[in-house]
Scaffold this active site. Structure first.
Site, short mmCIF file in Angstrom:
data_model
loop_
_atom_site.label_atom_id
_atom_site.label_comp_id
_atom_site.label_asym_id
_atom_site.label_seq_id
_atom_site.Cartn_x
_atom_site.Cartn_y
_atom_site.Cartn_z
N GLN A 164 0.84 -1.21 0.00
CA GLN A 164 0.00 0.00 0.00
C GLN A 164 0.87 1.25 0.00
O GLN A 164 1.89 1.32 0.68
CB GLN A 164 -0.89 -0.01 1.24
N ASP A 190 -21.32 11.09 -9.92
CA ASP A 190 -20.26 10.94 -10.91
C ASP A 190 -20.65 9.85 -11.91
O ASP A 190 -21.82 9.72 -12.25
CB ASP A 190 -18.95 10.59 -10.18
N ASP A 199 -10.79 -2.31 -2.43
CA ASP A 199 -10.18 -1.25 -1.63
C ASP A 199 -11.18 -0.13 -1.31
O ASP A 199 -10.78 0.94 -0.88
CB ASP A 199 -8.97 -0.67 -2.39
N HIS A 223 -13.88 7.26 -13.74
CA HIS A 223 -13.75 8.56 -13.09
C HIS A 223 -14.29 8.53 -11.66
O HIS A 223 -13.61 8.95 -10.71
CB HIS A 223 -14.49 9.60 -13.92
N ASN A 236 -5.70 -1.03 4.17
CA ASN A 236 -5.69 -2.50 4.25
C ASN A 236 -4.37 -3.11 3.77
O ASN A 236 -4.33 -4.28 3.40
CB ASN A 236 -6.85 -3.07 3.44
N VAL A 240 -3.88 1.75 -2.34
CA VAL A 240 -3.68 3.10 -1.83
C VAL A 240 -4.55 3.28 -0.59
O VAL A 240 -5.36 2.42 -0.24
CB VAL A 240 -4.06 4.17 -2.89
N ALA A 333 -19.05 24.91 -10.37
CA ALA A 333 -17.87 25.46 -9.69
C ALA A 333 -18.15 26.83 -9.08
O ALA A 333 -17.57 27.19 -8.04
CB ALA A 333 -16.70 25.58 -10.67
N SER A 388 -10.90 17.30 -10.66
CA SER A 388 -11.73 16.16 -10.23
C SER A 388 -11.03 15.38 -9.13
O SER A 388 -11.69 14.77 -8.28
CB SER A 388 -12.00 15.22 -11.41
#
Length: 423
Positions: A164, A190, A199, A223, A236, A240, A333, A388
């Site tokens: 990880q 999204d 994960d 995405h 874990n 990542v 935005a 994003s």
């Protein structure tokens, strides 16, 4: 003009007249008057509109339940359903007054604003525009997910054999904490989320996980899965780790198929859906390119819906956009409000990302969006760049904190200092 030829000049002049009158008289809606429905900015969907009703006629559930306190999502949803049924009957009665068939309604909005997405002919549009209970009518528009560069894609089989890593964006955000035990959720509006990614702690219950474009909320674009991992990848020992590691993430799919195409009406539908079940402390992430040219019109249905969501205690993180342009002319935005944070992008080395939109009004904070490693399709991982990727760092921070982000240091660009969001 894009897709605008079907609207006649007479219709435009009529709407301008109606708009002018509304500007003088309307002042009581959640969505402030008055829309500019003749604007040709963006990719207009011919014959498709978003109608918003005045609160004095039909109150959204966020208003009706403003003094109520819920600890159960189902208890809240039950109350919302009861109020919504009455609201929908009232909306349908207005349509009936003008002989507009209810089958033309694409979706009803009852939680943050009172309104609907609907297909209308020119005569129906003209009649409904003149109704005294209508606060605004705006064109529905097609928009797209931001373009991002995808690099270093690995499969689940390969990734599970790797140790990880803590991506630099997580370190820049103040490190990772355990978010798995918190009752608050992170709603990812999204392209969906890889529902069985090892994960991610994905809420797959279809009462909550939804697609507004057909099929399931499973991600086939990548995405949304990448966004979810930045905010909440599990600690874990593989892949990542996210900012609020192991937090429950809820996929709300608004893109058509595996493409990045979507409609503003579906974004409003997603926010309306969240409003049925969200509890104070929940977080919503919108990593969307949005509609250019809006200048955040006071009467925007999306602006009104997001503002109501934030006012009710749900935190909202919004990507600033990847056009190297002024964020104030892109929606969502440009939206400002209580518990709403628009996020610009910086590099791992804390310099302003060249692609990031700018302008400290409306941008609130900056986070890492360049070369971010996170979860991806089919249980794998990938490196993507964009605002994003910056926005879900802030979503994770707010989930971990149960409040808005702290800031530490800043990044300068064009003479403005952008505060770095940290946990």
């Amino acid at each position: 003009m894009k897709n605008f030829s079907q609207l006649t000049l007479s219709t435009i002049l009529m709407v301008l007249l109606i708009t002018s009158c509304q500007k003088e008289t309307v002042s009581d809606g959640t969505v402030d008057p008055v829309v500019e429905p003749t604007s040709t900015e963006g990719e207009i969907i011919p014959g498709q509109y978003i109608v918003v009703f005045k609160n004095s006629k039909i109150q959204p559930t966020s208003k009706v339940l403003a003094k109520s306190s819920f600890t159960s999502r189902e208890a809240k949803a039950k109350s919302v359903r009861g109020i919504s049924e009455v609201s929908i009957k009232s909306m349908n009665a207005i349509l009936s007054d003008y002989n507009v068939d209810q089958s033309k309604v694409l979706d009803y909005y009852t939680t943050e604003i009172s309104g609907m997405a609907i297909k209308l002919g020119e005569e129906e549009y003209r009649k409904l525009s003149s109704d005294p209970n209508v606060a605004a009518i705006e064109f529905d528009r097609r928009v797209r997910l931001p373009k991002v560069e995808v690099k270093d894609v690995t499969t689940d089989e390969v990734s599970q054999k790797m140790a990880q890593e803590t991506p630099c964006g997580i370190s820049n955000a103040g490190g990772s904490v355990d978010g798995s035990g918190k009752n608050a959720w992170i709603w990812v509006i999204d392209s969906g989320i890889d529902l069985d990614h090892p994960d991610l702690n994905v809420v797959t219950d279809t009462r909550y996980a939804r697609s507004f474009t057909g099929g399931s909320a499973n991600d086939c674009n990548g995405h949304g899965t990448h966004v979810a991992g930045i905010a909440a990848a599990i600690n874990n020992n593989v892949g990542v780790v996210g900012v609020s590691a192991g937090a429950r993430v809820v996929p709300i799919k608004i893109t058509a198929g595996c493409s990045g195409n979507l409609a503003i009406s579906d974004v409003v539908s997603a926010v309306n859906h969240v409003g049925q079940f969200d509890l104070p402390g929940d977080v919503v992430n919108l990593s969307l390119r949005g509609f250019f040219g809006s200048n955040c019109a006071n009467n925007s249905s999306l602006r009104g819906a997001l503002s109501a969501l934030g006012n009710a205690g749900t935190f909202v993180a919004i990507a600033a956009g990847n056009d190297s342009d002024d964020a104030s002319v892109y929606e969502p935005a440009c939206v400002n409000g209580t518990n709403i944070y628009t996020v610009a992008s910086m590099t791992c080395n804390r310099t302003f990302s060249s692609f990031s939109n700018f302008n400290r009004n409306p941008i609130d904070v900056i986070a890492t969006g360049s070369d971010v490693r996170s979860t991806y399709l089919n249980g794998g991982y990938a490196t993507l760049s964009g605002t994003s990727m910056a926005s879900p760092h802030v979503a994770g921070i707010m989930h971990a904190r149960g409040s808005g982000p702290r800031t530490s240091g800043s990044v300068n660009n064009r003479g403005e200092n952008y505060p770095i969001a940290v946990r």
